[in-house]
Scaffold this active site. Structure first.
Site, PDB file in Angstrom:
ATOM      1  N   LYS A   1      -1.351  -9.417   2.778  1.00  0.00           N
ATOM      2  CA  LYS A   1      -0.621  -8.977   3.982  1.00  0.00           C
ATOM      3  C   LYS A   1      -1.491  -7.975   4.715  1.00  0.00           C
ATOM      4  O   LYS A   1      -2.191  -7.184   4.087  1.00  0.00           O
ATOM      5  CB  LYS A   1       0.717  -8.337   3.589  1.00  0.00           C
ATOM      6  CG  LYS A   1       1.441  -7.682   4.775  1.00  0.00           C
ATOM      7  CD  LYS A   1       2.883  -7.340   4.465  1.00  0.00           C
ATOM      8  CE  LYS A   1       3.135  -5.973   3.873  1.00  0.00           C
ATOM      9  NZ  LYS A   1       2.669  -4.818   4.695  1.00  0.00           N
TER      10      LYS A   1
ATOM     11  N   ASP B   1      -1.068  -6.016  -0.162  1.00  0.00           N
ATOM     12  CA  ASP B   1      -1.504  -5.391   1.087  1.00  0.00           C
ATOM     13  C   ASP B   1      -3.007  -5.181   1.104  1.00  0.00           C
ATOM     14  O   ASP B   1      -3.574  -4.651   0.140  1.00  0.00           O
ATOM     15  CB  ASP B   1      -0.851  -4.006   1.234  1.00  0.00           C
ATOM     16  CG  ASP B   1       0.398  -4.056   2.096  1.00  0.00           C
ATOM     17  OD1 ASP B   1       0.505  -4.943   2.963  1.00  0.00           O
ATOM     18  OD2 ASP B   1       1.270  -3.185   1.898  1.00  0.00           O
TER      19      ASP B   1
ATOM     20  N   ASP C   1       0.836  -1.207   0.000  1.00  0.00           N
ATOM     21  CA  ASP C   1       0.000   0.000   0.000  1.00  0.00           C
ATOM     22  C   ASP C   1       0.870   1.256   0.000  1.00  0.00           C
ATOM     23  O   ASP C   1       0.360   2.376  -0.036  1.00  0.00           O
ATOM     24  CB  ASP C   1      -1.014  -0.008   1.155  1.00  0.00           C
ATOM     25  CG  ASP C   1      -0.362  -0.106   2.512  1.00  0.00           C
ATOM     26  OD1 ASP C   1       0.879  -0.205   2.585  1.00  0.00           O
ATOM     27  OD2 ASP C   1      -1.097  -0.077   3.518  1.00  0.00           O
ATOM     28  N   SER C   2       2.205   1.055  -0.042  1.00  0.00           N
ATOM     29  CA  SER C   2       3.118   2.173  -0.304  1.00  0.00           C
ATOM     30  C   SER C   2       2.848   2.752  -1.698  1.00  0.00           C
ATOM     31  O   SER C   2       3.332   3.837  -2.024  1.00  0.00           O
ATOM     32  CB  SER C   2       4.581   1.725  -0.178  1.00  0.00           C
ATOM     33  OG  SER C   2       4.797   0.539  -0.913  1.00  0.00           O
TER      34      SER C   2
ATOM     35  N   GLU D   1       9.119  -4.133  10.664  1.00  0.00           N
ATOM     36  CA  GLU D   1       9.543  -2.830  10.123  1.00  0.00           C
ATOM     37  C   GLU D   1      10.095  -1.929  11.217  1.00  0.00           C
ATOM     38  O   GLU D   1       9.441  -1.691  12.240  1.00  0.00           O
ATOM     39  CB  GLU D   1       8.356  -2.151   9.411  1.00  0.00           C
ATOM     40  CG  GLU D   1       8.735  -0.794   8.822  1.00  0.00           C
ATOM     41  CD  GLU D   1       7.765  -0.287   7.761  1.00  0.00           C
ATOM     42  OE1 GLU D   1       6.854  -1.036   7.355  1.00  0.00           O
ATOM     43  OE2 GLU D   1       7.947   0.872   7.332  1.00  0.00           O
TER      44      GLU D   1
ATOM     45  N   GLU E   1      -1.581  -5.479   8.594  1.00  0.00           N
ATOM     46  CA  GLU E   1      -0.765  -4.942   9.685  1.00  0.00           C
ATOM     47  C   GLU E   1      -1.443  -5.173  11.034  1.00  0.00           C
ATOM     48  O   GLU E   1      -2.650  -5.022  11.167  1.00  0.00           O
ATOM     49  CB  GLU E   1      -0.562  -3.430   9.482  1.00  0.00           C
ATOM     50  CG  GLU E   1       0.163  -3.097   8.190  1.00  0.00           C
ATOM     51  CD  GLU E   1       0.350  -1.596   7.997  1.00  0.00           C
ATOM     52  OE1 GLU E   1      -0.003  -0.795   8.897  1.00  0.00           O
ATOM     53  OE2 GLU E   1       0.857  -1.214   6.923  1.00  0.00           O
TER      54      GLU E   1
HETATM   55  O1  KIV Z   1       3.560  -1.083   1.645  1.00  0.00           O
HETATM   56  C1  KIV Z   1       4.735  -1.467   1.670  1.00  0.00           C
HETATM   57  O2  KIV Z   1       5.540  -1.201   0.762  1.00  0.00           O
HETATM   58  C2  KIV Z   1       5.171  -2.251   2.820  1.00  0.00           C
HETATM   59  C3  KIV Z   1       6.637  -2.509   2.957  1.00  0.00           C
HETATM   60  C4  KIV Z   1       7.329  -1.297   3.441  1.00  0.00           C
HETATM   61  C5  KIV Z   1       6.913  -3.690   3.803  1.00  0.00           C
HETATM   62  O3  KIV Z   1       4.390  -2.641   3.621  1.00  0.00           O
END
Ligand code: KIV
Length: 271
Positions: free
Chosen positions: A120, A90, A51-52, A189, A122
């Site tokens: 994934k 994510d 989600d980056s 992280e 969090e």
């Molecule tokens: O969203 C992302 O890129 C991440 C990584 C920093 C692990 O969760």
């Protein structure tokens, strides 16, 4: 010399074997077809459609605004490019917290509509119900502890997490909880290297670090950061392998010059 694992397809099972055999796991983010193709042909083990994307693709300040539909768009573009890497997506903010039924629906949409291999999310104890429900549908789940960017408004800062005893203890407990639930891997992280090493030794699942030292089972970086496309983001853990911002800018400047001076296109470049 680096030996790369010979497999046609990296699976969650392959990652477990890599941990057992002490072979480090290399993971990078990708958000589009063309880049994902390059990563896959270089034999990256895992691609995270993170989600980056909210930051590096859409220009938001945090990961919070990106939607499930937008994540599915990025994930399906990546999945179409991949033959070898494991593709993890994510679950975006607001699609799994506090409602395990919604979490399952979000995960099912990602799997059905994108063709990715896993999701994934969090958090630890507070999202365990969602994790259990997603796992019950046969969808592999990767966890993410430490500096979890979707909780940035709670933290109020991007500094290293779990430096205090209480938070470190909670992180270790959460890691064990996820491990027991059947989470197949865990991102750690921005936490102290010593703590990440301890967690890695104590849990069965592979750990993937970002700013967590080298006692973990693998590493992940945001592609745009390691290629030097982003300029302003410079945490200590980031190794830049390129300065693509300057390279692209230089190419664009050359193109502009060639167009304006009538150098481009030349005789060979026309019909
Ligand atoms: O969203 C992302 O890129 C991440 C990584 C920093 C692990 O969760």
């Amino acid at each position: 010399m680096t030996t790369l694992r010979v497999v046609n397809k990296v699976t969650t099972h392959v990652l477990k074997e890599m941990k057992l055999q002490g072979e480090k796991i290399a993971m990078l983010t990708a958000y589009d077809y063309s880049t994902a193709r390059i990563l896959d042909s270089a034999k990256i083990d895992v691609i995270l459609v993170g989600d980056s994307a909210s930051n590096v693709m859409a220009g938001h300040k945090t990961t919070l605004p990106i939607t499930l539909n937008e994540m599915i768009y990025h994930a399906s573009s990546v999945a179409r490019a991949i033959s070898r890497a494991l593709v993890i997506v994510d679950l975006p903010f607001g699609t799994y917290q506090g409602n395990s039924k919604e979490a399952l629906n979000s995960a099912i949409r990602i799997m059905k509509e994108s063709g990715a291999d896993a999701v994934k999310l969090e958090g630890g104890k507070e999202v365990i119900e969602s994790i259990d429900r997603i796992l019950s549908a046969g969808i592999p789940v990767m966890g993410h502890l430490g500096l979890t960017p979707q909780a940035i408004n709670k933290f109020g800062t991007y500094v290293v997490r779990a430096t205090e005893k209480d938070e470190a203890q909670r992180l270790v407990e959460d890691a064990h909880l996820l491990d027991k639930s059947g989470t197949f891997a865990l991102v750690l992280e921005k936490i102290p290297a010593k703590l990440a090493t301890q967690v890695t030794k104590e849990v069965k699942m592979p750990t993937i670090g970002i700013g967590a030292g080298n006692g973990v089972d693998g590493q992940v970086l945001v592609l745009h950061d390691m290629l030097g496309i982003t300029q302003e983001f410079s945490p200590r853990y980031l190794r830049r392998y390129h300065n693509l911002y300057e390279e692209i800018k230089g190419s664009v400047e050359s193109y502009i010059k060639d167009v304006k001076s009538l150098d481009f296109p030349n005789k060979k470049e026309q019909y």
